[in-house]
Design an enzyme around this catalytic site. Structure first.
Site, short mmCIF file in Angstrom:
data_model
loop_
_atom_site.label_atom_id
_atom_site.label_comp_id
_atom_site.label_asym_id
_atom_site.label_seq_id
_atom_site.Cartn_x
_atom_site.Cartn_y
_atom_site.Cartn_z
N LEU A 1 10.49 14.26 -4.90
CA LEU A 1 10.07 13.15 -4.02
C LEU A 1 11.22 12.16 -3.93
O LEU A 1 11.80 11.80 -4.95
CB LEU A 1 8.84 12.43 -4.62
CG LEU A 1 8.43 11.15 -3.89
CD1 LEU A 1 7.64 11.48 -2.61
CD2 LEU A 1 7.56 10.25 -4.78
N ASP B 1 0.10 -4.74 0.66
CA ASP B 1 -0.33 -6.12 0.91
C ASP B 1 -1.67 -6.39 0.23
O ASP B 1 -2.49 -5.47 0.10
CB ASP B 1 -0.43 -6.35 2.43
CG ASP B 1 -0.45 -7.82 2.78
OD1 ASP B 1 -0.24 -8.67 1.90
OD2 ASP B 1 -0.70 -8.13 3.96
N HIS C 1 0.25 -9.22 -8.61
CA HIS C 1 1.49 -8.45 -8.50
C HIS C 1 1.60 -7.43 -9.64
O HIS C 1 2.05 -6.31 -9.44
CB HIS C 1 2.71 -9.38 -8.48
CG HIS C 1 2.78 -10.26 -7.26
ND1 HIS C 1 2.49 -9.79 -5.99
CD2 HIS C 1 3.08 -11.58 -7.11
CE1 HIS C 1 2.63 -10.78 -5.12
NE2 HIS C 1 2.97 -11.87 -5.77
C1 FPP Z 1 1.91 -8.41 -1.01
O1 FPP Z 1 0.95 -9.14 -1.64
C2 FPP Z 1 2.85 -7.72 -1.86
C3 FPP Z 1 4.15 -8.07 -2.08
C4 FPP Z 1 4.71 -9.41 -1.92
C5 FPP Z 1 5.13 -7.04 -2.44
C6 FPP Z 1 4.66 -5.90 -3.30
C7 FPP Z 1 4.88 -6.14 -4.71
C8 FPP Z 1 4.36 -5.38 -5.69
C9 FPP Z 1 3.51 -4.21 -5.45
C10 FPP Z 1 4.61 -5.78 -7.10
C11 FPP Z 1 5.69 -5.11 -7.83
C12 FPP Z 1 6.57 -4.16 -7.12
C13 FPP Z 1 7.21 -3.13 -7.71
C14 FPP Z 1 8.09 -2.30 -6.90
C15 FPP Z 1 7.06 -2.79 -9.11
P1 FPP Z 1 0.73 -10.65 -1.17
O2 FPP Z 1 1.22 -11.53 -2.26
O3 FPP Z 1 1.37 -10.87 0.16
O4 FPP Z 1 -0.83 -10.67 -1.03
P2 FPP Z 1 -1.71 -11.71 -0.19
O5 FPP Z 1 -1.36 -11.49 1.27
O6 FPP Z 1 -3.13 -11.31 -0.51
O7 FPP Z 1 -1.36 -13.09 -0.67
#
Ligand code: FPP
Length: 236
Positions: A129, A18, A35
């Site tokens: 893993l 997150d 992202h």
């Molecule tokens: C949260 O950040 C993250 C996600 C929505 C999902 C995780 C996605 C990635 C790590 C990117 C790509 C994934 C892979 C598997 C290559 P948020 O947008 O909720 O952050 P915020 O709460 O600060 O807005």
């Protein structure tokens, strides 16, 4: 019931990744940039898990609720996932990573669904893993789907046990997480592995996901090593 003990290295670490959006906002960048950096943190974390001898790493990459984000952001996340799979698969395979997908992969469409399944098949015999990617995953949906399977099988109600119910979940065959980490300072489970984290140690860190890597992973494992796990029991 598992034995009552402190374990120096968790066998299974699950992570709610997150803070990508906040990382980007803090730099005046679009969410997509957060992202993209988040995807780099995924790579670093897979490597850190292998280096530490962790056997299972589950990453919450896309929740059932993430479909409610703007179409543009859903497209960015889907693109990144596809790109990650294509660019990292050979390297992961060479590193001995076995990829498993949990969640409703079909919602990403037939092409990506087929690519995900092919990646699982290609890496199925790897054992260094197990990387579990939760995609369009929701803990409640997982439990409801398992209940439906139990009913559809015609099983007698009295025959249903915790063990055979767990075998109907998406995570069948995967041990429960020892440690659940959530980044970015939010203190919630957000419909992740609801059944599976019943006895997991929980660790919440203020680090934003794009800043996560070997050092923060090691710090989390150090914290885990100080925890006394009792699984509801009391030491004799
Ligand atoms: C949260 O950040 C993250 C996600 C929505 C999902 C995780 C996605 C990635 C790590 C990117 C790509 C994934 C892979 C598997 C290559 P948020 O947008 O909720 O952050 P915020 O709460 O600060 O807005």
């Amino acid at each position: 019931m598992p034995e009552v003990s402190a374990r120096p290295v968790p066998q299974h670490v699950a992570i709610i990744m997150d803070g990508n959006g906040r990382w980007a906002a803090g730099r005046g960048l679009p969410r997509a940039a957060g992202h993209r950096e988040g995807a780099k943190a995924v790579r670093r974390t897979v490597e850190a898990a292998i280096a530490k001898g962790v056997r299972y790493l589950t990453l919450f990459a896309f929740s059932s609720e993430n479909w409610r984000r703007s179409p543009g952001e859903v497209a960015d996340l889907t693109f990144l996932l596809k790109h990650y799979l294509r660019s990292e698969l050979n390297e992961m395979h060479a590193q001995g990573v076995c990829l498993k997908i949990i969640g409703e992969r079909e919602r990403f469409g037939p092409n990506l669904t087929a690519e995900l399944t092919a990646a699982e098949t290609k890496t199925a015999n790897n054992s260094k893993l197990t990387l579990v990617m939760a995609l369009s995953y929701g803990g409640r949906a997982d439990i409801v789907a398992a209940a439906r399977k139990a009913i559809a099988s015609g099983m007698a109600a009295a025959a249903l046990t915790e063990e055979n119910f767990a075998a109907l979940l998406d995570t069948r065959g995967i041990p429960d997480p020892d440690l659940l980490i959530r980044t970015s300072g939010e203190v919630r489970i957000s419909n992740f592995l609801l059944w599976q984290t019943a006895y997991s140690e929980l660790l919440f860190t203020d680090v934003l996901w794009p800043d996560f890597g070997a050092a923060t992973f090691a710090a989390a494992l150090d914290e885990y090593a100080t925890r006394e796990r009792r699984f509801g029991a009391r030491p004799a």
